[in-house]
Write an enzyme that holds these catalytic residues in place. Structure first.
Site, PDB file in Angstrom:
ATOM      1  N   ARG A 160      -3.859  -0.659   5.293  1.00  0.00           N
ATOM      2  CA  ARG A 160      -2.978  -0.551   3.659  1.00  0.00           C
ATOM      3  C   ARG A 160      -5.147  -1.179   2.904  1.00  0.00           C
ATOM      4  O   ARG A 160      -4.910  -2.841   2.412  1.00  0.00           O
ATOM      5  CB  ARG A 160      -2.177  -1.079   2.933  1.00  0.00           C
ATOM      6  CG  ARG A 160      -1.927  -1.074   1.683  1.00  0.00           C
ATOM      7  CD  ARG A 160      -0.261  -1.655   1.387  1.00  0.00           C
ATOM      8  NE  ARG A 160       0.005  -0.725   1.048  1.00  0.00           N
ATOM      9  CZ  ARG A 160       0.843  -0.202   0.388  1.00  0.00           C
ATOM     10  NH1 ARG A 160       1.442  -0.943  -0.332  1.00  0.00           N
ATOM     11  NH2 ARG A 160       1.745   0.889   0.672  1.00  0.00           N
ATOM     12  N   HIS A 194      -1.591   8.317   0.675  1.00  0.00           N
ATOM     13  CA  HIS A 194      -0.560   7.619   1.405  1.00  0.00           C
ATOM     14  C   HIS A 194       0.628   8.683   1.620  1.00  0.00           C
ATOM     15  O   HIS A 194       1.333   8.829   1.704  1.00  0.00           O
ATOM     16  CB  HIS A 194       0.133   6.699  -0.153  1.00  0.00           C
ATOM     17  CG  HIS A 194       1.527   6.540   0.253  1.00  0.00           C
ATOM     18  ND1 HIS A 194       1.392   5.003   1.452  1.00  0.00           N
ATOM     19  CD2 HIS A 194       2.074   5.175  -0.276  1.00  0.00           C
ATOM     20  CE1 HIS A 194       1.923   4.144   2.002  1.00  0.00           C
ATOM     21  NE2 HIS A 194       2.741   4.668   0.696  1.00  0.00           N
ATOM     22  N   GLN A 206       4.365   7.847   2.725  1.00  0.00           N
ATOM     23  CA  GLN A 206       4.980   7.637   2.066  1.00  0.00           C
ATOM     24  C   GLN A 206       5.497   9.460   1.982  1.00  0.00           C
ATOM     25  O   GLN A 206       6.863   9.580   1.971  1.00  0.00           O
ATOM     26  CB  GLN A 206       4.464   7.302   0.204  1.00  0.00           C
ATOM     27  CG  GLN A 206       5.674   7.828  -0.208  1.00  0.00           C
ATOM     28  CD  GLN A 206       6.803   6.720   0.007  1.00  0.00           C
ATOM     29  OE1 GLN A 206       6.344   5.412  -0.149  1.00  0.00           O
ATOM     30  NE2 GLN A 206       7.795   6.933   0.099  1.00  0.00           N
ATOM     31  N   ASP A 243       6.513   8.150  -9.940  1.00  0.00           N
ATOM     32  CA  ASP A 243       5.592   6.808  -9.504  1.00  0.00           C
ATOM     33  C   ASP A 243       5.238   6.115 -10.704  1.00  0.00           C
ATOM     34  O   ASP A 243       5.117   6.714 -11.649  1.00  0.00           O
ATOM     35  CB  ASP A 243       4.370   7.183  -8.656  1.00  0.00           C
ATOM     36  CG  ASP A 243       3.777   5.825  -7.817  1.00  0.00           C
ATOM     37  OD1 ASP A 243       4.600   4.994  -7.690  1.00  0.00           O
ATOM     38  OD2 ASP A 243       2.259   5.984  -7.459  1.00  0.00           O
ATOM     39  N   CYS A 258       8.647   6.622  -5.567  1.00  0.00           N
ATOM     40  CA  CYS A 258       7.655   5.780  -3.834  1.00  0.00           C
ATOM     41  C   CYS A 258       8.086   4.643  -3.677  1.00  0.00           C
ATOM     42  O   CYS A 258       8.492   3.686  -2.812  1.00  0.00           O
ATOM     43  CB  CYS A 258       5.919   5.862  -3.982  1.00  0.00           C
ATOM     44  SG  CYS A 258       5.301   5.277  -4.945  1.00  0.00           S
ATOM     45  N   ARG A 268      11.405   5.751   4.826  1.00  0.00           N
ATOM     46  CA  ARG A 268      10.069   5.202   5.750  1.00  0.00           C
ATOM     47  C   ARG A 268      10.058   4.830   6.780  1.00  0.00           C
ATOM     48  O   ARG A 268       8.384   5.188   8.062  1.00  0.00           O
ATOM     49  CB  ARG A 268       9.113   4.059   4.656  1.00  0.00           C
ATOM     50  CG  ARG A 268       9.231   4.459   3.273  1.00  0.00           C
ATOM     51  CD  ARG A 268       8.049   5.118   3.685  1.00  0.00           C
ATOM     52  NE  ARG A 268       6.783   4.406   3.799  1.00  0.00           N
ATOM     53  CZ  ARG A 268       5.642   3.496   2.624  1.00  0.00           C
ATOM     54  NH1 ARG A 268       6.041   3.553   2.090  1.00  0.00           N
ATOM     55  NH2 ARG A 268       5.232   3.038   3.918  1.00  0.00           N
TER      56      ARG A 268
END
Ligand code: CP
Ligand code: NVA
Length: 340
Positions: free
Chosen positions: A108, A166, A169, A258, A298, A326
């Site tokens: 990440r 992402h 996700q 989000d 998310c 996830r």
């Protein structure tokens, strides 16, 4: 750039539809095994994963570490102060060293791809700055480039979020929609808010699997134009970008939200709260969406900002099954890229 046998998981659109559906089927199977407390399926036994985090995380860190452990492996957490990719050490060196210890890398980071006039600056400029002992923190942060990490790693690299996208996700979101709506194909997914990394992954998914995707965002906060064009050009899904959330949500299967200020943009949070007025997912917007609409996010969510507390807590909110998925989606992604 479809390549079903490719080493890494960096963008949803690197995979074709049968491969993505196959990964999602696998996720359901392995989820059922884990739910049954089956502890004899240990495909990651004797394997290790390095997890690089340049940004904070709760779900990504815990779901990858737990999932890898439950399937027999050992995961190593490397926080923002440990590796300092592009700051303490060049990405290309980190990639090759970790590949000698670990069977898979999850990362990440901030930058997805560092390009400057076609030049790959993550190597040339960093070397120049290191030689000249110019350490500019903000600038060096930009050099944490996941594509470079994947290029030099000899083991699979999984994208655990960049400023651009992402993909893990969105795999979890697809699994959650399949479980709740019954299918992803043909559903109407309406995202309300900032045209950010989550939206880019929705767009890339919509370029492979057919559904109706609408992003309703304030003017000036639209998703990356090239990605929108790419997704629309694929001719797979109906894709709309609008500035009118009320019109967008009518008949939605899923209303998705989000944060308005992503990691790395927190200093803009106050200003964004002004600009994003009218883009909060509240009870009124969910009413316009209609009876069948599920609410997804998310997470982490800022209740009272992009979504009301009532919408998060409502019976049609599926944010917690979504968060759980996830782990199951990522387990299947890891099994796929590791050829297991
Ligand atoms: N959704 C998500 O990626 O959460 P974290 O930032 O907590 O990992
Ligand atoms: N858009 C958010 C997603 C967090 C999971 C961010 O990048 O901070």
């Amino acid at each position: 750039n479809v390549n079903a046998s490719q080493k890494d998981f960096l963008h949803i659109s690197d995979f074709d539809k049968p491969t993505l559906l196959n990964i999602l089927d696998r996720a359901k199977e392995v989820k059922a095994l884990i739910k049954s407390e089956e502890r004899t399926y240990l495909p990651f036994k004797g394997k290790t994963m390095a997890m690089i985090f340049a940004k904070p995380s709760m779900r990504t860190r815990v779901s990858f570490e737990t999932g890898f452990y439950l399937l027999g492996g050992h995961a190593i957490y490397l926080g923002p102060d440990d590796i300092q990719m592009g700051k303490r050490e060049e990405t290309r060196d980190i990639a090759r060293v970790l590949s000698r210890y670990n069977d898979i890398i999850m990362a990440r980071v901030f930058a997805h791809q560092v390009r400057w006039g076609g030049l790959d600056i993550s190597k040339s400029v960093l070397s120049y700055h290191l030689q000249n002992k110019i350490f500019i923190y903000r600038f060096l942060l930009l050099l944490q480039d996941i594509l470079d990490l994947a290029k030099y790693a000899t083991v699979p690299v999984i994208n655990g979020l960049t400023d651009y996208n992402h993909p893990c996700q969105i795999m979890a979101d697809a699994l959650t929609i399949i479980e709740h709506v019954g299918h992803l194909e043909g559903t109407k997914v309406v995202y309300i808010g900032d045209g950010n990394n989550i939206v880019h992954s929705w767009l890339l998914l919509a370029s492979v699997i057919p559904f109706h995707f609408i992003c309703a965002c304030p003017k000036g906060f639209e998703p990356d134009e090239e990605t929108v064009k790419k997704a629309q050009g694929a001719g797979v899904s109906k894709i709309e970008i609008t500035n009118d959330p009320k019109e967008a949500v009518r008949g939605a299967d899923v209303v998705y939200s989000d944060v308005w200020a992503s990691m790395g943009q927190k200093e803009e949070a106050a200003q964004r709260r002004q600009v994003f007025q009218g883009f909060q997912v509240d009870e009124e917007l969910m009413k316009i969406a209609g009876q069948k609409a599920y609410f997804m996010h998310c997470l982490p969510a800022e209740r009272g900002v992009e979504v009301t507390n009532g919408v998060v807590e409502a019976p049609n909110s599926i944010v917690f099954p979504q968060a759980e998925n996830r782990m199951h989606a990522q387990n299947a992604v890891m099994l796929h890229v590791m050829g297991l």
